[in-house]
Enzyme design. Sequence first.
Site, short mmCIF file in Angstrom:
data_model
loop_
_atom_site.label_atom_id
_atom_site.label_comp_id
_atom_site.label_asym_id
_atom_site.label_seq_id
_atom_site.Cartn_x
_atom_site.Cartn_y
_atom_site.Cartn_z
N PRO A 29 28.99 63.67 -51.70
CG PRO A 29 30.40 64.28 -49.84
CD PRO A 29 31.04 63.64 -51.00
CB CYS A 30 24.10 66.27 -52.86
SG CYS A 30 23.19 66.40 -50.93
CD GLN A 31 26.11 67.73 -48.23
OE1 GLN A 31 26.61 67.67 -48.95
NE2 GLN A 31 26.34 66.69 -46.84
CD1 TRP A 50 27.94 68.11 -55.70
CD2 TRP A 50 28.55 70.68 -56.95
NE1 TRP A 50 29.46 68.57 -56.20
CE2 TRP A 50 29.27 69.61 -56.50
CE3 TRP A 50 29.04 71.12 -57.91
CZ2 TRP A 50 30.80 69.62 -57.30
CZ3 TRP A 50 30.08 71.23 -58.56
CH2 TRP A 50 31.05 70.93 -58.57
#
Length: 454
Positions: free
Chosen positions: A71-73, A75
């Site tokens: 999951p990128c949220q 970063w």
Amino acid sequence: MKVVSFFSGCGGLDLGFEQAGFEVIWANDNDPAVFETYLLNHPHTYLCRKDMRELTMEEIPECDGFIGGPPCQSWSEGGKQLGLDDERGRMFLTYIHFIQAKQPKFFVIENVKGILSDKHFPTFKKMLGQLKDAGYVVHYQLMNAAHYYVPQERFRVIVVGVRNDIDVKYQFPKPDISCFITLRQAIGEITEEPRKYTLELVDMEYEKWLNHDVYMGPFDDRYMARNRVRGWNEVSYTMQAKARNCPLHPQAPKMIYVSRDKQIFRPGYEHLYRRLSVRECARIQTFPDHFRFIYHDVCDGYKMVGNAVPPRLGRAIAESIKECFASVLSESCSILVATYRNENQLRMSLENRLYYVRADLRAGAMRFSQGMKAPHYLFLHKSGSYILLILKEVEPRLVSSMYLENLGFHPSGDQYWVFEILDVETENRTECIKNYVSEHGGMKMKPYILELKL
């Protein structure tokens, strides 16, 4: 080569690896909104729906590589940037733990460029250090999908690790900055009006264009703070996971600048300003038109498409890994070692160009995963006699005893795996592999598969 996929979503990265010739044998995601879409478009992959934090090492199958984008949220430069202080950010560590424990030959990690920011880069470097200490040569690069024939500006950090006991040198795919795919090339032929939705349930019956649905909710102030239109001869802005942040269709003129935090639609052209449809977004992400997204809320369609790795970018990465391992792969093969009953059965196998083994749970039976290709060779032996046959690299077929009886065979069970014979191998290669089988597996009565390192 076989890979397993984590954080799979609808399977954009998986599709790219499949297009490059890899077998995605197992995937993991626990978001119910993606289950139907993944299963429909990846019918030969087992989808594990558990929370990955609840997985045991035994549940993850043996394979050559791991692929996935945590999951990128946590970063993202546009988010709260909580990093490892966010539960979603710590999923990155869970993925690293799996790599450390299972030791695949290679792994791929995809994430947003925000992970390279001043705030997050020290943490990122520590995680790369963990992977290096786990026994990997670790490479990372910021890649723009537009340089790999994807019609959008999309920057992503790609990490590729290769186990350090494998003598190969990895290089990222070379970008092509001379050829950009424009919005006209990507979506220009979709001239039909999309179906418009806000909160109502989506009708999943389509005519020409699957998923040609558009979200018509209001535009908030933050959305109107900057231009959201790219022209027909440009590449798109980045596809977003949130429907309300989706870029606008290039049929509209670019928005008019009013102030630093305000832009407006050009007066008299307001009717042209609509978001891209789910299908148009999918095309810009390079999903093929037959890839169908299943959703009842149109926002879930945008989320699946926007969160995905563009398959074309995934394929470029996969092909660079395949090229890296080419020298290793060319020196290895797999052999099905088995017996034949008598000369008549051998003759019939050669005439019909097939060999069969039992497919039930009895002794001497074999089990194969869906989508698994046949071994390279079939080594048949009986009382000191032997023959080496080249098999077609296609998935073994599951047939009934009646099917074999109609060909003149005399099976004694119910179901059988059928392997297609391509040709008889040369005498020198046969002798070489006979010696290898004798030394490493032996002439067993029960069929088994032997991996050969030449």
